[in-house]
Design an enzyme around this catalytic site. Structure first.
Site, PDB file in Angstrom:
ATOM      1  N   ASN A   9       0.843  -1.184   0.000  1.00  0.00           N
ATOM      2  CA  ASN A   9       0.000   0.000   0.000  1.00  0.00           C
ATOM      3  C   ASN A   9       0.886   1.244   0.000  1.00  0.00           C
ATOM      4  O   ASN A   9       1.601   1.508   0.977  1.00  0.00           O
ATOM      5  CB  ASN A   9      -0.906  -0.041   1.233  1.00  0.00           C
ATOM      6  CG  ASN A   9      -1.859   1.117   1.321  1.00  0.00           C
ATOM      7  OD1 ASN A   9      -1.495   2.258   1.073  1.00  0.00           O
ATOM      8  ND2 ASN A   9      -3.082   0.827   1.709  1.00  0.00           N
ATOM      9  N   LYS A  10       0.849   2.004  -1.077  1.00  0.00           N
ATOM     10  CA  LYS A  10       1.719   3.175  -1.224  1.00  0.00           C
ATOM     11  C   LYS A  10       1.401   4.269  -0.211  1.00  0.00           C
ATOM     12  O   LYS A  10       2.299   4.946   0.289  1.00  0.00           O
ATOM     13  CB  LYS A  10       1.632   3.716  -2.651  1.00  0.00           C
ATOM     14  CG  LYS A  10       2.278   2.763  -3.637  1.00  0.00           C
ATOM     15  CD  LYS A  10       2.208   3.267  -5.052  1.00  0.00           C
ATOM     16  CE  LYS A  10       2.901   2.239  -5.923  1.00  0.00           C
ATOM     17  NZ  LYS A  10       2.719   2.334  -7.282  1.00  0.00           N
ATOM     18  N   LYS A  12       0.213   3.815   2.805  1.00  0.00           N
ATOM     19  CA  LYS A  12       0.737   3.353   4.083  1.00  0.00           C
ATOM     20  C   LYS A  12       2.250   3.555   4.142  1.00  0.00           C
ATOM     21  O   LYS A  12       2.801   3.913   5.180  1.00  0.00           O
ATOM     22  CB  LYS A  12       0.386   1.874   4.280  1.00  0.00           C
ATOM     23  CG  LYS A  12       0.594   1.374   5.682  1.00  0.00           C
ATOM     24  CD  LYS A  12       0.097  -0.053   5.824  1.00  0.00           C
ATOM     25  CE  LYS A  12      -1.412  -0.087   5.679  1.00  0.00           C
ATOM     26  NZ  LYS A  12      -1.966  -1.425   5.916  1.00  0.00           N
ATOM     27  N   ASP A  69      -2.528  -4.731  10.999  1.00  0.00           N
ATOM     28  CA  ASP A  69      -3.838  -5.247  10.627  1.00  0.00           C
ATOM     29  C   ASP A  69      -4.843  -4.395  11.374  1.00  0.00           C
ATOM     30  O   ASP A  69      -4.610  -4.017  12.533  1.00  0.00           O
ATOM     31  CB  ASP A  69      -3.994  -6.725  10.989  1.00  0.00           C
ATOM     32  CG  ASP A  69      -5.199  -7.353  10.299  1.00  0.00           C
ATOM     33  OD1 ASP A  69      -5.412  -7.059   9.103  1.00  0.00           O
ATOM     34  OD2 ASP A  69      -5.929  -8.128  10.942  1.00  0.00           O
ATOM     35  N   SER A  70      -5.930  -4.057  10.716  1.00  0.00           N
ATOM     36  CA  SER A  70      -6.888  -3.162  11.330  1.00  0.00           C
ATOM     37  C   SER A  70      -8.290  -3.430  10.813  1.00  0.00           C
ATOM     38  O   SER A  70      -8.479  -4.078   9.784  1.00  0.00           O
ATOM     39  CB  SER A  70      -6.506  -1.702  11.057  1.00  0.00           C
ATOM     40  OG  SER A  70      -6.499  -1.459   9.663  1.00  0.00           O
TER      41      SER A  70
END
Length: 138
Positions: A9-10, A12, A69-70
């Site tokens: 994920n860019k 992130k 992780d969310s």
């Protein structure tokens, strides 16, 4: 210190570089270290999934790795969607807005003022020598 982000994920990556850069940690992308891993997230907790991702990238690169992780946990839905938030509704065509609308539909029976929910995020940092730091925020 260098660490690999266990995510492709860019957005992130930009966030982690900004946050950890202030602490002297150089966050590398998987592409920068020549790997592309998307570990299966088959844990039943945020902690398990975050650890699985960090461990897989650490083993593949030999470098410290960082993963998260969310998801959202809704009290009226017994904590669902929880670790399944990104896959909520089991319809891959749903985007974030679609999953939010489904969540609202599934809680329409809940009286106003009783729609408690919390966003949970667990971050895991693991080193090749077996040190693990894990933090949970709600």
């Amino acid at each position: 210190m260098k660490a690999v982000l266990a995510s492709n994920n860019k957005k992130k990556m930009v966030e982690m570089r900004a946050i950890l850069g202030e602490l002297g940690v150089e966050v590398l992308s998987q592409a920068e270290v020549g790997v592309s891993i998307e570990p299966e997230e088959n844990g039943t907790t945020f902690e398990e999934n975050s650890f699985q991702k960090a461990e897989a990238v650490m083993k593949a690169t030999g470098l410290p790795a960082l993963a998260d992780d969310s998801g959202i946990c809704v009290d009226a839905l017994n904590g669902e969607p929880g670790v399944y938030s990104a896959r909520y509704g089991f319809d891959e065509s749903l985007d974030d807005h679609g999953r939010m609308m489904l969540l609202l539909k599934n809680t329409e029976h809940v009286p106003d003022g009783q729609r408690q929910a919390k966003f949970v995020c667990v971050i895991t940092f693991i080193t090749p020598d077996g040190k693990t730091i894990q933090a949970r925020g709600e």
